[in-house]
Design a protein around this motif. Sequence first.
Motif, PDB file in Angstrom:
ATOM      1  N   PRO A  48       0.799  -1.230   0.000  1.00 19.11           N
ATOM      2  CA  PRO A  48       0.000   0.000   0.000  1.00 19.11           C
ATOM      3  C   PRO A  48       0.831   1.279   0.000  1.00 19.11           C
ATOM      4  O   PRO A  48       0.271   2.364   0.158  1.00 19.11           O
ATOM      5  CB  PRO A  48      -0.775  -0.117   1.321  1.00 19.11           C
ATOM      6  N   PHE A  49       2.131   1.191  -0.203  1.00 21.12           N
ATOM      7  CA  PHE A  49       3.009   2.344  -0.007  1.00 21.12           C
ATOM      8  C   PHE A  49       3.252   3.115  -1.302  1.00 21.12           C
ATOM      9  O   PHE A  49       3.169   2.567  -2.395  1.00 21.12           O
ATOM     10  CB  PHE A  49       4.347   1.885   0.590  1.00 21.12           C
ATOM     11  N   GLU A  50       3.570   4.404  -1.130  1.00 14.98           N
ATOM     12  CA  GLU A  50       3.954   5.234  -2.267  1.00 14.98           C
ATOM     13  C   GLU A  50       5.346   4.826  -2.748  1.00 14.98           C
ATOM     14  O   GLU A  50       6.090   4.131  -2.043  1.00 14.98           O
ATOM     15  CB  GLU A  50       3.962   6.705  -1.859  1.00 14.98           C
ATOM     16  N   ASN A  51       5.707   5.287  -3.949  1.00 13.81           N
ATOM     17  CA  ASN A  51       7.051   5.030  -4.465  1.00 13.81           C
ATOM     18  C   ASN A  51       8.030   6.033  -3.850  1.00 13.81           C
ATOM     19  O   ASN A  51       8.571   6.903  -4.530  1.00 13.81           O
ATOM     20  CB  ASN A  51       7.060   5.133  -5.995  1.00 13.81           C
ATOM     21  N   GLU A  52       8.227   5.908  -2.541  1.00 21.64           N
ATOM     22  CA  GLU A  52       9.029   6.863  -1.799  1.00 21.64           C
ATOM     23  C   GLU A  52      10.023   6.135  -0.909  1.00 21.64           C
ATOM     24  O   GLU A  52       9.831   4.976  -0.533  1.00 21.64           O
ATOM     25  CB  GLU A  52       8.134   7.754  -0.932  1.00 21.64           C
ATOM     26  N   PHE A  53      11.091   6.836  -0.592  1.00 21.68           N
ATOM     27  CA  PHE A  53      12.062   6.365   0.383  1.00 21.68           C
ATOM     28  C   PHE A  53      11.682   7.002   1.712  1.00 21.68           C
ATOM     29  O   PHE A  53      11.936   8.181   1.944  1.00 21.68           O
ATOM     30  CB  PHE A  53      13.463   6.763  -0.056  1.00 21.68           C
ATOM     31  N   LEU A  54      11.037   6.223   2.578  1.00 20.34           N
ATOM     32  CA  LEU A  54      10.647   6.708   3.898  1.00 20.34           C
ATOM     33  C   LEU A  54      11.851   6.600   4.827  1.00 20.34           C
ATOM     34  O   LEU A  54      12.440   5.530   4.978  1.00 20.34           O
ATOM     35  CB  LEU A  54       9.491   5.893   4.458  1.00 20.34           C
ATOM     36  N   ARG A  55      12.219   7.720   5.453  1.00 20.40           N
ATOM     37  CA  ARG A  55      13.303   7.739   6.434  1.00 20.40           C
ATOM     38  C   ARG A  55      12.716   8.235   7.744  1.00 20.40           C
ATOM     39  O   ARG A  55      12.356   9.406   7.874  1.00 20.40           O
ATOM     40  CB  ARG A  55      14.443   8.631   5.939  1.00 20.40           C
ATOM     41  N   LEU A  56      12.617   7.332   8.691  1.00 18.09           N
ATOM     42  CA  LEU A  56      11.912   7.594   9.946  1.00 18.09           C
ATOM     43  C   LEU A  56      12.895   7.608  11.109  1.00 18.09           C
ATOM     44  O   LEU A  56      13.677   6.669  11.286  1.00 18.09           O
ATOM     45  CB  LEU A  56      10.852   6.511  10.170  1.00 18.09           C
ATOM     46  N   ARG A  57      12.853   8.659  11.880  1.00 18.63           N
ATOM     47  CA  ARG A  57      13.618   8.745  13.121  1.00 18.63           C
ATOM     48  C   ARG A  57      12.626   8.731  14.277  1.00 18.63           C
ATOM     49  O   ARG A  57      11.793   9.637  14.409  1.00 18.63           O
ATOM     50  CB  ARG A  57      14.446  10.037  13.153  1.00 18.63           C
ATOM     51  N   VAL A  58      12.681   7.667  15.080  1.00 16.07           N
ATOM     52  CA  VAL A  58      11.801   7.570  16.234  1.00 16.07           C
ATOM     53  C   VAL A  58      12.663   7.196  17.435  1.00 16.07           C
ATOM     54  O   VAL A  58      13.361   6.183  17.420  1.00 16.07           O
ATOM     55  CB  VAL A  58      10.662   6.543  16.011  1.00 16.07           C
ATOM     56  N   GLY A  59      12.621   8.058  18.472  1.00 13.44           N
ATOM     57  CA  GLY A  59      13.562   7.876  19.567  1.00 13.44           C
ATOM     58  C   GLY A  59      14.968   7.979  19.016  1.00 13.44           C
ATOM     59  O   GLY A  59      15.309   8.915  18.301  1.00 13.44           O
ATOM     60  N   ASP A  60      15.801   6.975  19.318  1.00 17.01           N
ATOM     61  CA  ASP A  60      17.165   6.930  18.787  1.00 17.01           C
ATOM     62  C   ASP A  60      17.312   5.929  17.655  1.00 17.01           C
ATOM     63  O   ASP A  60      18.428   5.576  17.274  1.00 17.01           O
ATOM     64  CB  ASP A  60      18.150   6.570  19.908  1.00 17.01           C
TER      65      ASP A  60
END
Length: 404
Positions: free
Chosen positions: A191-203
Amino acid sequence: MAEAEAHGIVIVGGGICGLATALGLHRKGIASLVLEKSKVLRAEGAGIGIQANGWRALEQLGVAEALRKTAGLITSYHDVWLQGDKSTRDRYPVRTELRCLNRKDLIEALAKDLPAGAIRFGCRIAAVDADPDGHGAVLTMADGTTLKAKVLIGCDGGTNSVVAKYLGLPPIRTIPRPVFRGFTSYPHGHPFENEFLRLRVGDFFIGRLPITDNLVHFFVTMAKPATDTGLTDGGDLTAVRGLVLKELEDVQCPAEIMEVVRGSDPESLNLVTNFWYRPPWEVALRGFRRGAVTVAGDAMHAMGPFIGQGGSAGLEDAVVLARSLARAADGDKPAPREEVVGEAIAAYVRERRVRLTLLSLESFIMGTLLVRSPSAVVKLACVAVLVLLGSKSLRHANFDCGRL
């Protein structure tokens, strides 16, 4: 004692750079022998992002068209920073070609067009010594047999490179941060877009990249060294996945990321416990040639994954090195003439040094910002250098290493 087996060009290491170098030489009509310590082609590591500069190199090697059919275009970056109740989001377009390849597809594409016998598996090298009869080297295998190489190219990785050791290069450095990665399959489409998701959560730093409509690559960079998390190389990777999920749950990682990790294919899982890198000052100042011996890829310029250029830079090395040796060959087969090969290797090193120093510097600074938690003064200096390097515009990805 049996006479040593003799070859023109020997490449140590059958990874991305080693196979690409062999293929580049083959395209120029020059034979080489790849010595690989594994019993089969190495394809561990799940996915690998290839930017425009890497695709230009793959085009020169003649495999880009086939590989583009295995991976869709990534059209945007999506950066999400979640810190407690606060969040920041930024989405911007990818202005150069970016695709995430299955590393196995890349390795197989590079190996497929090599002639039979060009790769010799199960070859573990115990020592490299100067050839008393020429400018090349004598390789001693773990079983005691020896092999002479008029030209020796070390593409044997960032850790324990026997060729780098022969050249007098210091060991590469490490940053103790585990990275857990793998593939998740979606038979009916993700279900995702054609994107590079870069997630920072906590450390934690997490990435998600689609490969096809049915396959997604992910990585999770852990917040603590492996010794503090219970993660070890060579362990049960499904158990590691459970530990990673527990850590992500504790920092309230978004459910959609948890589901990607939870649904990952067990056979695709991979864990590394350190980032490896060669500091930019070593890339700028160290000698990468001794007679007709040199290095390429991670053995020359190991860099952390912070700018996604390790693999692409190795592909550039392969094109430039094959081109330099082909010029030296001047019609001589199967190997360049001995009296000029040293000059050809020196030209390769000169051509690559500035480019690789800038890449290593950019990666080093990004790693400092993401991993080392620098002081405000150091952070300001790092940001200033990144602006000068054009990091936001991804200037490094627009590089063209030229024709083969």
